[in-house]
Every structure is written in C-alpha cells, then in structure tokens.
Design a protein around this motif. Sequence first.
Motif, PDB file in Angstrom:
ATOM      1  N   LYS A   1      43.521  31.924  44.045  1.00  0.00           N
ATOM      2  CA  LYS A   1      44.079  30.737  43.419  1.00  0.00           C
ATOM      3  C   LYS A   1      44.345  30.947  41.929  1.00  0.00           C
ATOM      4  O   LYS A   1      45.280  30.376  41.359  1.00  0.00           O
ATOM      5  CB  LYS A   1      43.131  29.538  43.572  1.00  0.00           C
ATOM      6  CG  LYS A   1      43.096  28.950  44.942  1.00  0.00           C
ATOM      7  CD  LYS A   1      42.088  27.823  44.991  1.00  0.00           C
ATOM      8  CE  LYS A   1      41.952  27.234  46.372  1.00  0.00           C
ATOM      9  NZ  LYS A   1      40.931  26.169  46.425  1.00  0.00           N
ATOM     10  N   ASN A   2      43.509  31.746  41.297  1.00  0.00           N
ATOM     11  CA  ASN A   2      43.591  31.913  39.842  1.00  0.00           C
ATOM     12  C   ASN A   2      44.045  33.315  39.427  1.00  0.00           C
ATOM     13  O   ASN A   2      43.776  33.727  38.304  1.00  0.00           O
ATOM     14  CB  ASN A   2      42.225  31.610  39.223  1.00  0.00           C
ATOM     15  CG  ASN A   2      41.829  30.175  39.450  1.00  0.00           C
ATOM     16  OD1 ASN A   2      42.534  29.249  39.078  1.00  0.00           O
ATOM     17  ND2 ASN A   2      40.694  29.976  40.115  1.00  0.00           N
ATOM     18  N   MET A   3      44.750  34.012  40.288  1.00  0.00           N
ATOM     19  CA  MET A   3      45.109  35.394  39.989  1.00  0.00           C
ATOM     20  C   MET A   3      46.164  35.526  38.897  1.00  0.00           C
ATOM     21  O   MET A   3      46.330  36.596  38.340  1.00  0.00           O
ATOM     22  CB  MET A   3      45.519  36.161  41.241  1.00  0.00           C
ATOM     23  CG  MET A   3      46.769  35.695  41.916  1.00  0.00           C
ATOM     24  SD  MET A   3      47.067  36.603  43.465  1.00  0.00           S
ATOM     25  CE  MET A   3      47.999  37.995  42.879  1.00  0.00           C
ATOM     26  N   ASN A   4      46.849  34.457  38.564  1.00  0.00           N
ATOM     27  CA  ASN A   4      47.890  34.536  37.530  1.00  0.00           C
ATOM     28  C   ASN A   4      47.405  34.149  36.148  1.00  0.00           C
ATOM     29  O   ASN A   4      48.183  34.024  35.216  1.00  0.00           O
ATOM     30  CB  ASN A   4      49.076  33.659  37.924  1.00  0.00           C
ATOM     31  CG  ASN A   4      49.826  34.227  39.089  1.00  0.00           C
ATOM     32  OD1 ASN A   4      49.918  35.443  39.216  1.00  0.00           O
ATOM     33  ND2 ASN A   4      50.347  33.384  39.943  1.00  0.00           N
ATOM     34  N   ARG A   5      46.123  33.923  35.994  1.00  0.00           N
ATOM     35  CA  ARG A   5      45.587  33.536  34.684  1.00  0.00           C
ATOM     36  C   ARG A   5      45.558  34.711  33.750  1.00  0.00           C
ATOM     37  O   ARG A   5      45.331  35.816  34.045  1.00  0.00           O
ATOM     38  CB  ARG A   5      44.179  32.999  34.814  1.00  0.00           C
ATOM     39  CG  ARG A   5      44.157  31.619  35.345  1.00  0.00           C
ATOM     40  CD  ARG A   5      42.772  31.089  35.219  1.00  0.00           C
ATOM     41  NE  ARG A   5      42.665  29.869  35.990  1.00  0.00           N
ATOM     42  CZ  ARG A   5      41.585  29.170  36.062  1.00  0.00           C
ATOM     43  NH1 ARG A   5      40.504  29.542  35.438  1.00  0.00           N
ATOM     44  NH2 ARG A   5      41.531  28.073  36.765  1.00  0.00           N
TER      45      ARG A   5
ATOM     46  N   ASP B   1      38.900  31.478  45.307  1.00  0.00           N
ATOM     47  CA  ASP B   1      38.981  31.175  43.879  1.00  0.00           C
ATOM     48  C   ASP B   1      39.795  32.235  43.127  1.00  0.00           C
ATOM     49  O   ASP B   1      40.637  31.911  42.288  1.00  0.00           O
ATOM     50  CB  ASP B   1      37.573  31.060  43.290  1.00  0.00           C
ATOM     51  CG  ASP B   1      37.590  30.590  41.852  1.00  0.00           C
ATOM     52  OD1 ASP B   1      38.177  29.517  41.584  1.00  0.00           O
ATOM     53  OD2 ASP B   1      37.036  31.308  40.994  1.00  0.00           O
ATOM     54  N   GLU B   2      39.557  33.492  43.442  1.00  0.00           N
ATOM     55  CA  GLU B   2      40.267  34.584  42.768  1.00  0.00           C
ATOM     56  C   GLU B   2      41.763  34.574  43.094  1.00  0.00           C
ATOM     57  O   GLU B   2      42.601  34.807  42.226  1.00  0.00           O
ATOM     58  CB  GLU B   2      39.667  35.937  43.150  1.00  0.00           C
ATOM     59  CG  GLU B   2      38.303  36.181  42.567  1.00  0.00           C
ATOM     60  CD  GLU B   2      38.333  36.463  41.072  1.00  0.00           C
ATOM     61  OE1 GLU B   2      39.303  37.084  40.595  1.00  0.00           O
ATOM     62  OE2 GLU B   2      37.395  36.057  40.379  1.00  0.00           O
TER      63      GLU B   2
END
Length: 143
Positions: free
Chosen positions: A139-143, A136-137
């Motif tokens: 996958k969403n590291m560019n948020r 999850d982290e």
Amino acid sequence: MSISDLFDSGFQKRNQDHFAAIVRVAMSDGVITDEEKAFLDRLARKLEISENHYKEILKDYKTHPINPPVSYDSRLERLYDLSRMVYADHIKGEDQVALLVKLSIGLGFKSENAKFVVDKALSLVDQGVDADTFADEIKNMNR
C-alpha cells in the motif's frame, strides 16, 4: 434454495477460483513440488476446498476464471498467497514471474504497475514478512 445457500455457493466458487489461480502458478513450471503441495494443502483447508473439489481443480485448473476481489485488501491478500506460491519452489523462474504479473493484472492491479508490484511482493515474501506487513508495504510502496 435459500439466500444463505446462494451466498455460500458464491463464496465457495470464488474460493475455488482463487485456489485454481494459485494452482496455475504452481503448475507454471510443470511440477508441483513437495513444498508447493504442502502450501496448497494448507490453503485448501483455509479456503474450505473439499477433497473432491481439490482433486478436480488440480486436474482441470485452467477452466477456472481469475475473479478479481472487490476490495483492495482482498486483492492484497490474494497477491500475498500467489507470491508465496511462486516463492515456494525458490523461483525465480521467468515463466512464474511473468504469470504472476498476468495474475496480478487479473486481480485488478494496473498493467503499468503490475511488474513493480510483483517485484515488491516477491521481495517482501523473500524477507518472510507476514500478511499484514505485506499489505502495508504494498500500500505504501510509492512513499
């Protein structure tokens, strides 16, 4: 040979190649520590690597290709395993990190992002996150 035999042999070959890539990371400093050996033993069981194949891979791990998994989730799972192996001997040797970057590119991560992904992956493993949180982290590291 039946279709199920072909499927099983292909599945086993992919697992062996994945295992060999992790052994390659473990051997990047020339030594497999006790902690790395314990991790390899657990992973071999999980990947259903036979005792004979285990010994063969340890002896000749460089002959196995790095076969990128098809799905993104499978890539993240392999990156998680590889990152844990690099972290297992309390790195962070430049050679091991550089090899992990190369392996991540081999797994299908873009070369321009690989260093950032590896840095994030090692940070997450350092924090002791589980595989689901890791995925999850990343996958969403560019948020």
